[in-house]
Enzyme design. Structure first.
Site, short mmCIF file in Angstrom:
data_model
loop_
_atom_site.label_atom_id
_atom_site.label_comp_id
_atom_site.label_asym_id
_atom_site.label_seq_id
_atom_site.Cartn_x
_atom_site.Cartn_y
_atom_site.Cartn_z
N HIS A 98 0.92 -1.42 0.13
CA HIS A 98 0.12 0.08 -0.14
C HIS A 98 0.92 1.34 0.16
O HIS A 98 0.39 2.35 -0.43
CB HIS A 98 -1.09 -0.14 1.37
CG HIS A 98 -2.19 -1.07 0.73
ND1 HIS A 98 -3.50 -0.70 1.31
CD2 HIS A 98 -2.36 -2.19 0.35
CE1 HIS A 98 -4.24 -1.48 1.22
NE2 HIS A 98 -3.60 -2.36 0.49
N HIS A 261 -1.63 -12.56 -2.24
CA HIS A 261 -2.89 -13.01 -1.38
C HIS A 261 -2.44 -14.30 -0.93
O HIS A 261 -3.47 -15.08 -0.60
CB HIS A 261 -4.19 -13.14 -2.14
CG HIS A 261 -4.69 -11.44 -2.30
ND1 HIS A 261 -6.05 -11.25 -3.07
CD2 HIS A 261 -4.18 -10.27 -1.88
CE1 HIS A 261 -6.02 -10.01 -2.95
NE2 HIS A 261 -5.14 -9.34 -2.37
#
Length: 732
Positions: A98, A261
């Site tokens: 992020h 993920h």
């Protein structure tokens, strides 16, 4: 009122507003030109001092020791914020992702290069919920190594170490990110005034430039699907647009999603209404932490973050093929998390494909996928790529390693800027490589001789100046791309850009190449001059000549050492985003935009790292030098063209001229003699803003004064030299 209620120093009462509060100028005049973006990150806000050199400090760092401490941190679970599965890896991967993932190609802004996740608005974006905890977990390590490693570098390095500690081999790490100490003023995050707003779309689903994320406060896409609708195919379209605007192709996108993920989990076990305010809105006693949850104990298995709940894989703290295996081995049915978010659960899941509860390994719980995850299978392009990665684990691992490296280094500029022992030797095309210097450089005597040949070549001052400007002014301080090094102005796509006047450009480049080849053929030994250097030197010679014509002798600095890139070293699609939509310095607008010409000038100036005085003196000088697109007369406020005088400012500020718009759009203007009505000049908004805006007029008055000619020339030369060398990272 009693004297006790008054401040003994200022005399203010308890009800008086704080100093600096109240309406700002921009509150009163919202359309006021935003010049503050040109004066960010000064020494006044930087506690490190003007003499601080991060590159030198990073060179003293024992990177192996830092990584050793980071590896230890991964499993050092803290009671105040316990680690899922006893390992902080997933949290730090998300933090690094992020940090880097705000990058967008259109203007090069965002990314992990400045440590801006520490500040608003990013520290309080909904998509960054609980990353404040990740940074606090890092503080003891930052505290230990102090100025030797920036927050920006540490956050990315922590992501790498998280991956490595869970069994993944990364592609490498380059340091060199320098921290900022205040939020950026130049980054446009969107027009929305509420979190998760999406006023950034028009038409069918056309995302506003330069934005990449789909909603205010998200890094990429809504994981529940477009506007929260659980449609995996529609999600695939959003993902493709968003990741493309962040410099990722389809294969890189699948690798990043599937690789990232593989680790960690989502948190959404309770009522989202019980989550407290973000860090910037939290109470002072929270000490910069936000999202305090009133659900249960507010941490561990009762953590609330995104509202989604669960891990993607049965083993969330080890690198394996679990993500793609779950994606393809099961059919998925739509459900909702305990927090009410749309997500998907596997049908008839086998016992061995259950995941452990994050804080109670004796319990087994189902995994999940988001709508965005299912797009990796159901999208007609992503699906086959995912299947290929599933069938070829080595290919998948290599693709993820390279995509992660690109994600975390895309905004750092060329390979030469990377620091540290873990910088990969391989140069990648997205780093815009240029050949290494392989010849001896020309000296002062030879530079002087080449200047004479250039000025005697038949090329005009405007041609030499505009070609050098076109080459150098592609630079973006945001992601350190563009610039004169490489002479890519002679290659696709730059040679064909409208703003570069391709026919004139080819003629000028041909003549420069001719002079260069003749000179190089005369040399013995290994002495040569590159075309990249010739382009810049031509501009410098022309500026000197024009200053001399104005009676102001000056030597324009020139430092050789540029090399010439090859077409195969140039990704034409990647370079296409550097094409100017507008260049106020050349009085060029590709078409009409909703944003004003003067705003686009300031934006371009910020990307060129110019201050308001530098922007002002450069524009005024380029006008009288004749650098306008297609030799337009707009803003050429002089009767002595190709002469470096301060006439632009003298005539702009002349109250004997009255200006009237020539079009209802008010984008071009005519200046007439206030007494006789005779036409004097024409101008654009970019020109008249220097007389209209009070701050720019104040600067223009400095250069329009009777005693300003010498200062004007020297300031122009300094700003010119700065732009010509913006990409010369070899000069330090």
């Amino acid at each position: 009122m009693s004297e006790q209620s008054r401040c003994p120093v200022t005399g203010r009462t308890a009800d008086s507003p704080a100093t600096g509060s109240g309406l700002s100028n921009r509150d009163w005049w919202p359309n006021q030109l935003h010049l503050d973006m040109l004066h960010q990150h000064s020494s006044l806000v930087n506690p490190m001092g003007e003499g601080f050199r991060y590159k030198e400090e990073f060179g003293k760092l024992d990177l192996k020791e830092v990584k050793k401490d980071l590896y230890a941190l991964m499993t050092d679970s803290q009671e105040w914020w316990p680690a899922d599965y006893g390992h902080y890896g997933g949290l730090f991967i998300r933090m690094a992702w992020h940090s880097a993932g705000t990058y967008r190609t259109s203007d090069g802004r965002g990314g992990g290069g400045t440590g801006n996740q520490r500040f608003a608005p990013l520290n309080s974006w909904p998509d960054n919920a609980n990353l404040d905890k990740a940074r606090r977990l890092l503080w003891p390590i930052k505290q230990k190594y102090g100025k030797k490693i920036s927050w920006a570098d540490l956050m990315i390095l922590a992501g790498n170490c998280a991956l490595e500690s869970m069994g993944f081999k990364t592609f490498g790490f380059g340091g060199g990110r320098v921290d900022i100490w205040e939020p950026e003023e130049d980054i446009y995050w969107g027009k929305e005034v509420e979190w998760l707003g999406n006023k950034r779309y028009s038409g069918e689903r056309d995302l506003e430039n330069p934005l990449a994320a789909v909603q205010m406060g998200l890094i990429y896409v809504n994981p529940e699907g477009p506007d929260g609708k659980p449609d995996p195919v529609a999600a695939g379209r959003d993902i493709r647009e968003t990741f493309a605007r962040m410099a990722m192709n389809d294969e890189e996108t699948v690798a990043l999603v599937a690789g990232g993920h593989t680790f960690g989990k989502c948190h959404g076990v309770g009522d989202p209404k019980l989550v407290g305010p973000e860090p910037e809105a939290a109470d002072i006693e929270e000490q910069g932490l936000g999202w305090k949850s009133g659900y249960g104990i507010g941490k561990g298995d009762e953590t609330m973050t995104s509202g989604l709940e669960g891990a993607w894989t049965p083993d969330p703290i080890h690198w394996d093929m679990g993500y793609l295996g779950m994606l393809f081995r099961y059919e998925w049915e739509l459900t909702k998390s305990p927090a009410g978010a749309w997500q998907w659960k596997p049908k008839d899941v086998a016992e061995e494909d259950l995941a452990p509860a994050a804080h109670d390994p004796s319990k087994r719980v189902p995994t999940m996928m988001t709508t965005a995850d299912l797009a990796m299978r159901m999208d007609p392009i992503y699906g086959p790529i995912s299947q290929r990665y599933y069938e070829h684990p080595d290919q998948f691992a290599d693709a993820f390693a390279r995509a992660w490296f690109k994600l975390t280094h895309r905004d750092m500029g060329p390979h030469s800027r990377y620091l540290g022992a873990e910088v990969p030797a391989e140069e990648l095309i997205w780093q815009d490589p240029v050949p290494a210097l392989d010849h001896d450089l020309i000296d002062a005597e030879e530079i002087a001789e080449l200047k004479k040949r250039l000025l005697a070549s038949g090329l005009s001052i405007p041609e030499l100046v505009s070609t050098a400007w076109a080459s150098a002014s592609t630079f973006r301080g945001s992601d350190k791309r563009g610039g004169a090094n490489g002479a890519r102005i002679r290659l696709a796509p730059q040679k064909d850009w409208e703003v570069n006047q391709p026919e004139q450009l080819q003629r000028v480049l041909h003549k420069l190449e001719e002079i260069r080849n003749t000179f190089n053929g005369e040399q013995s030994g290994n002495k040569q001059v590159s075309l990249a250097d010739m382009i810049v030197l031509g501009g410098c010679a022309a500026v000197e000549e024009a200053a001399g014509k104005a009676g102001t002798g000056v030597t324009v600095p020139f430092t050789p050492g540029r090399t010439d890139a090859l077409q195969e070293q140039t990704d034409t699609e990647s370079f296409s985003v550097l094409e100017p939509l507008a260049d106020g310095f050349r009085n060029y607008m590709k078409k009409k935009y909703s944003v004003s010409a003067e705003e686009m000038l300031v934006d371009r100036s910020q990307l060129l790292t110019l201050t308001a005085p530098e922007m002002t003196v450069l524009l005024g000088g380029l006008r009288v030098l004749g650098a306008n697109f297609q030799q337009s007369p707009h803003g050429v406020f002089t009767t002595q063209p190709e002469t470096l005088t301060n006439d632009y400012f003298v005539n702009l500020l002349d109250m004997g001229t009255e200006w009237k718009p020539l079009s209802k759009e008010q984008d071009t203007f005519e200046g007439r003699d206030r007494k006789t009505g005779e036409p004097r000049w024409t101008a654009t908004r970019v020109d008249l803003i220097f007389g209209s805006n009070s701050r720019l007029r104040a600067i223009a008055e400095v250069y329009g004064s009777d005693d300003a000619q010498e200062k004007f020339v020297h300031d122009f030369v300094a700003a010119w030299d700065k732009v010509m060398n913006l990409d010369r990272f070899d000069l330090g």
